[in-house]
Design a protein around this motif. Structure first.
Motif, PDB file in Angstrom:
ATOM      1  N   GLU A 126       0.838  -1.184   0.000  1.00 19.34           N
ATOM      2  CA  GLU A 126       0.000   0.000   0.000  1.00 19.34           C
ATOM      3  C   GLU A 126       0.880   1.243   0.000  1.00 19.34           C
ATOM      4  O   GLU A 126       2.086   1.182  -0.132  1.00 19.34           O
ATOM      5  CB  GLU A 126      -0.920   0.011   1.213  1.00 19.34           C
ATOM      6  N   HIS A 154      -6.750   4.015  -6.150  1.00 15.20           N
ATOM      7  CA  HIS A 154      -6.879   3.609  -4.749  1.00 15.20           C
ATOM      8  C   HIS A 154      -5.660   4.070  -3.934  1.00 15.20           C
ATOM      9  O   HIS A 154      -5.793   4.712  -2.892  1.00 15.20           O
ATOM     10  CB  HIS A 154      -7.028   2.087  -4.670  1.00 15.20           C
ATOM     11  N   HIS A 158      -5.060   7.188  -0.970  1.00 15.77           N
ATOM     12  CA  HIS A 158      -4.391   7.081   0.338  1.00 15.77           C
ATOM     13  C   HIS A 158      -3.350   8.189   0.499  1.00 15.77           C
ATOM     14  O   HIS A 158      -3.199   8.770   1.576  1.00 15.77           O
ATOM     15  CB  HIS A 158      -3.702   5.718   0.483  1.00 15.77           C
ATOM     16  N   TYR A 208     -14.416  -4.245   0.748  1.00 14.45           N
ATOM     17  CA  TYR A 208     -13.132  -3.893   1.350  1.00 14.45           C
ATOM     18  C   TYR A 208     -13.215  -2.501   1.977  1.00 14.45           C
ATOM     19  O   TYR A 208     -12.494  -2.187   2.937  1.00 14.45           O
ATOM     20  CB  TYR A 208     -12.053  -3.936   0.272  1.00 14.45           C
ATOM     21  N   GLU A 215      -9.941   3.128   4.134  1.00 14.11           N
ATOM     22  CA  GLU A 215     -10.209   2.274   2.970  1.00 14.11           C
ATOM     23  C   GLU A 215     -11.506   2.689   2.288  1.00 14.11           C
ATOM     24  O   GLU A 215     -11.623   2.612   1.068  1.00 14.11           O
ATOM     25  CB  GLU A 215     -10.262   0.794   3.372  1.00 14.11           C
TER      26      GLU A 215
HETATM   27 ZN   LIG Z   1      -6.129   0.648   0.657  1.00 14.58          ZN
END
Ligand SMILES: [Zn+2]
Length: 273
Positions: A126, A154, A158, A208, A215
């Motif tokens: 990640e 994604h 973050h 998820y 998330e």
């Molecule tokens: Zn993630």
């Protein structure tokens, strides 16, 4: 001073080594997510992608070999969320590490329309605060035509979340936005999604997202750019907050995009190995 120097350097970069036209066209042809962007938007995205590739290193791991398509494809997707925010939103980190595959977990979920989605999610890696972004090339290629999923966006979400110093699903909001409104919209949607996941019901977003508020923000950002109608329908208040944060309206631009009359000409083949 640094800002002035950086602006000068960026201008030089764009004047001397912009992503070549043919390479850029091939990249765009491979990315249905760019549908509805105006020619001017696409040119701005090309500038950002050029600068992204100049300012970030792309480190290959696990024996992966670089092909000319990789950099532009990653950069174009990475820069879509910051198209109207600017590259400085990706300050404080400088590397993308690209693995061939192999560090993602597999699961399936069913959305309210009965559609089954096949999802890959990271087990390790990640985006680390200030650290590199870790991506798997196989998963980037595999999710290109999977609506709603985008591993590059994604991880970039973050990184945007981390700009405040906390990873909690609350990126730095703009003037005119209110933390109160953001929290109300996201908390309600997150709680709703978690209830559906707990009861084994279909979910509008990849379950998820129920893992944590961070998330949820990352998965909601994928859906915002990939399948805006789905998230606008399921969680309209979240859509409005994301629209204000990203300063983009993917739902409107998709609606105004002419329907494809012919299959999109394929770009150069994307090898996953
Ligand atoms: Zn993630």
């Amino acid at each position: 001073m640094f800002g002035l120097f950086q602006n000068w350097r960026r201008r030089r970069q764009l004047e001397s080594a912009r992503l070549p036209e043919a390479e850029w066209r091939a990249t765009v042809a491979n990315l249905p997510i760019l549908e509805g962007l105006s020619p001017a938007d696409l040119e701005r995205l090309r500038d950002l992608a050029t600068l992204f590739l100049a300012e970030k290193t792309l480190d290959l791991a696990g024996g992966l070999e670089l092909t000319p398509a990789m950099g532009p494809l990653i950069a174009a997707q990475a820069c879509l969320p910051i198209l109207d925010l600017g590259l400085d939103y990706y300050r404080d980190w400088s590397a993308v590490i690209l693995y061939p595959e192999g560090f993602l977990a597999h699961h399936e979920y069913t959305d309210p329309n009965g559609l089954v989605h096949n999802v890959h999610r990271p087990l390790i890696g990640e985006a680390w605060e200030r650290g590199p972004v870790i991506l798997s090339w196989a998963d980037i290629v595999e999710t290109l035509d999977q609506p709603g999923l985008n591993v590059v966006i994604h991880e970039m979400a973050h990184k945007l979340d981390m700009l405040t110093g906390a990873v909690n699903g609350l990126p730095p909001l703009h003037r005119g936005m209110a933390v109160r409104n953001w929290s109300r919209a996201f908390t309600a949607a997150y709680d709703h999604l978690r209830r559906n996941v707990d009861r084994g019901r279909p979910t509008a977003l990849d379950p998820y997202a129920a893992d944590s508020p961070a998330e949820f923000f990352a998965v909601a950002s994928e859906a915002f750019f990939e399948t805006p109608a789905v998230i606008a329908d399921a969680y309209p208040a979240v859509y409005l907050q994301l629209r204000a944060f990203y300063r983009q309206d993917p739902l409107a631009r998709r609606a105004s995009a002419p329907p494809p009359t012919a299959p999109v000409p394929p770009g150069p083949p994307l090898e996953s190995e």
